[in-house]
Design a protein around this motif. Structure first.
Motif, PDB file in Angstrom:
ATOM      1  N   LEU A 281       0.835  -1.207   0.000  1.00 29.07           N
ATOM      2  CA  LEU A 281       0.000   0.000   0.000  1.00 29.07           C
ATOM      3  C   LEU A 281       0.869   1.256   0.000  1.00 29.07           C
ATOM      4  O   LEU A 281       0.569   2.238  -0.690  1.00 29.07           O
ATOM      5  CB  LEU A 281      -0.921   0.002   1.218  1.00 29.07           C
ATOM      6  CG  LEU A 281      -2.230  -0.773   1.085  1.00 29.07           C
ATOM      7  CD1 LEU A 281      -2.936  -0.856   2.426  1.00 29.07           C
ATOM      8  CD2 LEU A 281      -3.133  -0.124   0.043  1.00 29.07           C
ATOM      9  N   ASN A 345      -6.477  -4.627   3.775  1.00 30.07           N
ATOM     10  CA  ASN A 345      -5.402  -4.122   2.918  1.00 30.07           C
ATOM     11  C   ASN A 345      -5.574  -4.574   1.474  1.00 30.07           C
ATOM     12  O   ASN A 345      -5.335  -3.797   0.544  1.00 30.07           O
ATOM     13  CB  ASN A 345      -4.047  -4.595   3.442  1.00 30.07           C
ATOM     14  CG  ASN A 345      -3.664  -3.931   4.747  1.00 30.07           C
ATOM     15  OD1 ASN A 345      -4.286  -2.956   5.160  1.00 30.07           O
ATOM     16  ND2 ASN A 345      -2.647  -4.444   5.406  1.00 30.07           N
ATOM     17  N   LYS A 348      -8.053  -2.421  -0.229  1.00 24.80           N
ATOM     18  CA  LYS A 348      -7.498  -1.103  -0.551  1.00 24.80           C
ATOM     19  C   LYS A 348      -6.530  -1.179  -1.734  1.00 24.80           C
ATOM     20  O   LYS A 348      -6.498  -0.281  -2.577  1.00 24.80           O
ATOM     21  CB  LYS A 348      -6.772  -0.537   0.673  1.00 24.80           C
ATOM     22  CG  LYS A 348      -7.688  -0.132   1.818  1.00 24.80           C
ATOM     23  CD  LYS A 348      -6.876   0.429   2.987  1.00 24.80           C
ATOM     24  CE  LYS A 348      -7.771   0.867   4.134  1.00 24.80           C
ATOM     25  NZ  LYS A 348      -6.975   1.394   5.283  1.00 24.80           N
ATOM     26  N   ASP A 351      -8.578  -1.480  -4.908  1.00 23.61           N
ATOM     27  CA  ASP A 351      -9.193  -0.180  -5.205  1.00 23.61           C
ATOM     28  C   ASP A 351      -8.176   0.772  -5.828  1.00 23.61           C
ATOM     29  O   ASP A 351      -8.483   1.503  -6.782  1.00 23.61           O
ATOM     30  CB  ASP A 351      -9.764   0.441  -3.920  1.00 23.61           C
ATOM     31  CG  ASP A 351     -11.037  -0.250  -3.444  1.00 23.61           C
ATOM     32  OD1 ASP A 351     -11.658  -0.964  -4.251  1.00 23.61           O
ATOM     33  OD2 ASP A 351     -11.390  -0.066  -2.257  1.00 23.61           O
ATOM     34  N   THR A 352      -6.960   0.778  -5.282  1.00 24.62           N
ATOM     35  CA  THR A 352      -5.908   1.651  -5.820  1.00 24.62           C
ATOM     36  C   THR A 352      -5.564   1.253  -7.253  1.00 24.62           C
ATOM     37  O   THR A 352      -5.417   2.105  -8.133  1.00 24.62           O
ATOM     38  CB  THR A 352      -4.648   1.578  -4.937  1.00 24.62           C
ATOM     39  OG1 THR A 352      -4.976   1.982  -3.608  1.00 24.62           O
ATOM     40  CG2 THR A 352      -3.552   2.489  -5.481  1.00 24.62           C
ATOM     41  N   LYS A 400     -14.710  -7.199  -5.336  1.00 19.92           N
ATOM     42  CA  LYS A 400     -14.045  -6.143  -6.118  1.00 19.92           C
ATOM     43  C   LYS A 400     -14.080  -6.431  -7.623  1.00 19.92           C
ATOM     44  O   LYS A 400     -13.564  -5.646  -8.420  1.00 19.92           O
ATOM     45  CB  LYS A 400     -12.594  -5.998  -5.664  1.00 19.92           C
ATOM     46  CG  LYS A 400     -12.445  -5.594  -4.194  1.00 19.92           C
ATOM     47  CD  LYS A 400     -12.998  -4.211  -3.927  1.00 19.92           C
ATOM     48  CE  LYS A 400     -12.788  -3.808  -2.470  1.00 19.92           C
ATOM     49  NZ  LYS A 400     -13.342  -2.456  -2.191  1.00 19.92           N
TER      50      LYS A 400
END
Length: 448
Positions: A281, A345, A348, A351-352, A400
């Motif tokens: 991340l 995590n 995230k 998503d990034t 996702k």
């Protein structure tokens, strides 16, 4: 004084021009250090090793050469002693010392062989862009990493980003210590204020380049032909840890390269040994990493092993010397907490990736079990933990709308054949199995 008649005009054969070469955009000015044989440029070994600050060893009996402890291949010609100077093919020297962080090219206009070796852990991030060249950087040092521009074996620039707006560039002497030589003189600087960011980095920032070539030479740098790109993110599994004698070297036979070569994709391997989901991340905030991802057609993600198996190792539960570990309720609580955090995590991270590379196909690896079933007690402890975590990976991927690659099934039941002995990493056969299975998956369309 009359003008001399050239050898060609006099009806004789002119002596071939002496070869020319540069290292890290620094010309080899002493022509006596260079020679040519069999169409190859040979360079003085003492000069090469002195330039990069490394040692060499020459065995006069066996005629074997090593630089920095690495054997120099004879595929391009054998080392020779010419006019009292030990020489070897420049390409062989570059490949032996530089490995995956090196590039060599030939400038037809100046008839110069150019070679560049970049610092440890630096990898190619992008294909060549017009007037820019390829971008190289270290994923380990992200997000505060320097970016190196390379074109046809020549070091073009060093780039860094600054939050906010800056008016002046740093001097070379103000940059972090760079572990390989770079040109002593900056030809010009380019300060590019991006108030709205750019593809891959939407934050306001300034890109600063210290350029070592003229603007006219930059203008001649071509863009690479369009090609599909596979970018591999993750940990030591993607990196190919322990496949090479030097475990610091990115392995060319790791599964991302095998898969990319099989389906004819350019491969950018950003795997980092020891990487955790939390660390990834942080890395994804790097402008250089985001630029690379923005060019990707496919992104693979191997992450979570260090979150889960790393915890097992730290608790003494995953060890060749402890084949009958005692798994306590306290241990279970720690694993549940690690699993919950990995779930957060991973969401995230995905998503990034979708923000940075909205058109890319994202493929998330589940975790394999490195423990052979013949180690009954250890297998009984490890396998349920990994299967439970894989349920989490599958759930996050489904939510996702990204694809799951079943690494568990590729390795399961074949650990003794596909894993490095007493290690949690795949061996060369394991990487081949993963790479071919991944290539098969990527060769087929997928819709969420």
């Amino acid at each position: 004084m009359s003008t001399p008649i050239s050898a060609a005009a006099a009806g004789t054969t002119a002596a071939p021009a002496a070869p020319k070469a540069s290292l890290n955009n620094t010309p080899v000015k002493d022509a006596s250090l260079l020679s040519e044989a069999g169409g190859r440029t040979y360079l003085s070994v003492p000069y090469f090793t002195s330039f990069y600050g490394i040692a060499y060893k020459w065995d006069d009996k066996t005629k074997k050469l090593t630089v920095d402890g690495k054997a120099v291949s004879e595929a391009y010609g054998k080392p020779v002693v010419l006019k009292g100077i030990l020489r070897a093919p420049l390409r062989a020297l570059i490949e032996a010392y530089g490995g995956s962080r090196a590039e060599i090219g030939f400038d037809a206009a100046s008839k110069t062989t150019n070679a560049v070796i970049l610092p440890d852990n630096v990898v190619r991030l992008t294909a060549s862009e017009a007037k820019i060249g390829e971008r190289w950087a270290s994923p380990i040092d992200a997000p505060n990493n320097l970016v190196y521009g390379v074109s046809n074996g020549k070091l073009i620039f060093v780039e860094y980003s600054v939050d906010g707006k800056v008016e002046t560039a740093k001097k070379l002497s103000e940059l972090p210590v760079i572990s390989v030589p770079i040109p002593a003189v900056v030809n010009h600087t380019e300060i590019d204020w991006k108030p709205n960011g750019h593809a891959g980095n939407s934050a306001a920032h300034t890109d600063v380049r210290l350029v070592f070539v003229s603007r006219a030479e930059q203008d001649k740098i071509p863009a690479a032909p369009a090609a599909k790109t596979l970018v591999a993110l993750g940990d030591s599994i993607a990196f190919g840890y322990n496949l090479q004698t030097d475990s610091r070297i990115l392995a060319p036979n790791s599964f991302p390269f095998i898969a990319g070569n099989t389906i004819k994709y350019q491969t950018v391997n950003l795997g980092v040994s020891g990487m955790t989901s939390e660390g990834l991340l942080t890395n994804l905030a790097a402008d250089s990493i985001r630029r690379s991802l923005a060019q990707a057609d496919t992104i693979t993600l191997t992450i979570g092993s260090n979150d889960i198996m790393g915890l097992a190792r730290s608790l003494g539960l995953l060890s060749a010397s402890n084949l009958s570990p005692v798994f306590t309720q306290e241990d279970q609580t720690k694993f549940d907490a690690a699993s919950d955090q990995l779930k957060i995590n991973l969401g995230k991270i995905i998503d990034t990736l979708k923000t940075v590379a909205p058109k890319s196909r994202i493929v998330v690896f589940n975790l394999y079990d490195p423990v052979p079933s013949l180690y009954t007690d250890l297998f009984k402890m490890a396998d349920p933990l990994i299967l439970k975590q894989n349920t989490v990976v599958t759930k996050v991927a489904k939510d996702k709308k990204v694809q799951v690659f079943d690494a568990y099934s590729v390795i399961n039941g074949k650990q003794r054949e596909l894993m490095i002995r007493q290690d949690v990493h795949p061996n060369a056969k394991g990487h081949e199995a993963l790479g071919k299975a991944l290539a098969d998956v990527l060769s087929k369309p997928w819709q969420p």
